[in-house]
Design an enzyme around this catalytic site. Structure first.
Site, mmCIF file in Angstrom:
data_model
loop_
_atom_site.group_PDB
_atom_site.id
_atom_site.type_symbol
_atom_site.label_atom_id
_atom_site.label_comp_id
_atom_site.label_asym_id
_atom_site.label_seq_id
_atom_site.Cartn_x
_atom_site.Cartn_y
_atom_site.Cartn_z
ATOM 1 N N SER A 149 -7.924 -0.213 -5.260
ATOM 2 C CA SER A 149 -8.010 0.530 -4.399
ATOM 3 C C SER A 149 -7.964 1.663 -3.800
ATOM 4 O O SER A 149 -9.171 2.023 -4.020
ATOM 5 C CB SER A 149 -5.903 0.943 -4.056
ATOM 6 N N ASP A 305 -8.211 -1.193 3.316
ATOM 7 C CA ASP A 305 -6.995 -1.505 3.382
ATOM 8 C C ASP A 305 -5.909 -0.593 3.618
ATOM 9 O O ASP A 305 -4.668 -0.478 4.473
ATOM 10 C CB ASP A 305 -6.360 -2.078 2.265
#
Length: 542
Positions: A149, A305
């Site tokens: 991430s 995301d």
């Protein structure tokens, strides 16, 4: 906060990519050392090859464990896999493919060798499983996303998405991690590997971009003629933004299309590290400099995301503020959603969302930290929006059916443009209207020191064990150790009064616990809430 926060990275801040890759292949984890074992957090296994926390053996064992898990679950359809732009993602992807092919798994890689965002993998899994021709029997699909991430460039990450398309639950990740560590302890003798000479392909980007028209009002955006800037922050969405511009005829500029595994173009985060966090003012400093050039300017992290929303009038929006605006807009502009569809939020997100939900007459569904909790509601349409204070969210298609069951930073960035196009106001201007109606909350997260034993006690603390009856001068109205929305344990406590609250949760990586706090009575009252929160928690876990 370091005085270098928000300043450009210098050569001394950059990783040595060659050293990182060599360490990935050469170092062998010692499973007797806790820091070198496979450990799944809320978003998979993460770590750096340089401290032997993310290496070839970890990924080979974890992939084999995923194969064993899906076999035990009767999952025999394709496995969709994608990777982001971190330096460790490519070698980890290769290792994973060797194991998947060695186990005769039908694996789907990107048709064009492109990076694949987390939401595109979730979308692909759901598209396959919702296709009537694929239903029945055991031909359900699942997926893997190779990403840490927004973590720094030296990190790698590996996460599993089961057939529902969202993050795996604790039962699955605990089993997978346990099996992976067994395989490492056994010297990988039970890991099957083969040269991935031929694998199936899937057009992740094309399928995702084409389907976006069913969840975002592109006609309104195009008619408005607004100028849009999108910064992938060197991440996996880099090829997606240009495709969105071309497909829907938008006035959209990909602000920085550069991909560099050292992320040399970034400004440093609050602690002096390079971190691709689109919700951080320090990490987004160079992006915010261009806010006057666009009507809406957005950023995404490495796997897309998460979202960051920048407006000309206010700069980078606080994620909590944008979530509140998005919720009010969506529930007033999506007639295809169920009238009883709830608003999903994590319990550490702003209570501004609670007040917006009440004004809309919608049920609030408050769950523990972790996007996985929203999955069932998004799948059946009973929850139309799920969002986290850390700038992660997703919502339903216009017809009320599921879009993604993982966080979708591209979607939330596009929504900001739709909001601007339809209302004629920026999301930050709309948040100012919410403040005028509901009050102006002060929100902050701080850390407090705690030993391992104290963190363990906090994780199991029952709200009834808290003896205090007041919080910063107000009567306490709730002491929670389970989330109101689904009665799931929150791994800590939340204490609520009429105009304030705090939540305390142990850190999974440091000797601290996290205190999230908010007050609608101003900054000074927030400080009192924080100080009393520490006293209340320390007394309960000492």
């Amino acid at each position: 906060m370091t005085d270098r926060a928000g300043t450009p990275a210098t050569p001394s801040d950059l990783i040595d990519v060659g050293e990182l890759i060599r360490a990935y292949h050469e170092r062998r984890p010692d499973p007797s050392i806790p820091e070198q074992r496979v450990v799944f957090g809320t978003s998979g296994h993460r770590g750096s090859s340089l401290n032997t926390a993310f290496n070839e053996w970890h990924i080979a064992a974890t992939t084999q464990a995923i194969v064993d898990y899906r076999t035990a679950q009767g999952i025999a359809g394709p496995l969709f896999i994608g990777a982001d732009t971190h330096a460790l993602s490519a070698p980890a992807m290769t290792t994973a493919l060797e194991v998947l092919v060695g186990n005769d798994v039908d694996v789907m890689v990107d048709e064009f060798g492109d990076y694949v965002p987390t939401p595109a993998v979730s979308h692909a899994i759901l598209a396959w499983n919702n296709d009537p021709s694929h239903r029945g029997g055991s031909q359900t699909a699942d997926g893997i996303v190779v990403t840490p991430s927004h973590n720094p460039p030296a990190d790698g990450g590996f996460k599993y998405n089961p057939p529902h398309g969202g993050p795996a639950d604790t039962d699955a990740t605990t089993w997978i991690a346990g099996r992976a560590n067994e395989l490492i302890e056994g010297g990988l003798k039970d890991v099957k590997m083969s040269e991935p000479s031929a694998v199936d392909t899937y057009d992740y980007r094309g399928m995702y971009v084409e389907d976006l028209q069913n969840v975002i009002d592109f006609d309104a955006i195009k008619r408005s003629g607004i100028r849009i800037g999108a910064d992938p922050l060197g991440g996996a969405s880099v090829g997606y933004w240009g495709a969105i511009r071309d497909r829907y005829g938008l006035d959209l500029t990909v602000v920085n299309p550069k991909v560099d595994p050292t992320w040399s173009f970034m400004t440093l985060d609050w602690d002096g590290k390079i971190r691709m966090d689109p919700s951080s003012p320090s990490a987004m400093a160079s992006v915010v400099e261009h806010r006057a050039d666009y009507d809406i300017l957005t950023g995404n992290d490495a796997d897309a995301d998460r979202h960051g929303i920048v407006t000309p009038d206010a700069g980078l929006m606080n994620p909590n503020h944008y979530l509140a605006v998005a919720i009010e807009y969506l529930y007033g502009h999506r007639s295809g959603w169920r009238e009883d569809a709830a608003i999903g939020k994590t319990l550490v997100s702003s209570s501004m969302i609670d007040r917006v939900a009440a004004s809309l007459g919608r049920r609030l569904w408050e769950v523990p930290v972790g996007f996985k909790w929203f999955v069932p509601g998004l799948v059946d349409g009973s929850v139309a929006f799920g969002g986290e204070e850390s700038a992660g969210a997703s919502f339903l298609r216009m017809d009320g059916t599921v879009w993604t069951t993982d966080k979708d930073g591209i979607l939330l960035a596009l929504l900001a443009s739709e909001i601007r196009a339809v209302t004629g106001k920026s999301p930050s201007e709309l948040y100012a209207e919410l403040v005028a109606e509901h009050g102006d909350p002060a929100y902050q997260r701080i850390d407090a020191a705690a030993s391992g034993a104290q963190k363990a006690a906090l994780a199991k603390l029952d709200g009834d064990a808290i003896s205090a009856d007041e919080l910063a001068g107000e009567p306490i109205t709730a002491k929670l150790s389970k989330a109101p929305g689904n009665d799931a344990a929150i791994g800590g406590v939340k204490v609520v009064s009429e105009n304030a609250w705090f939540a305390a949760r142990p850190s999974g990586t440091e000797d601290v616990y996290k205190i999230y706090a908010e007050s609608f009575l101003g900054e000074e009252h927030l400080k009192k809430v924080q100080a009393e929160a520490k006293k209340i928690v320390d007394a309960a876990i000492s």
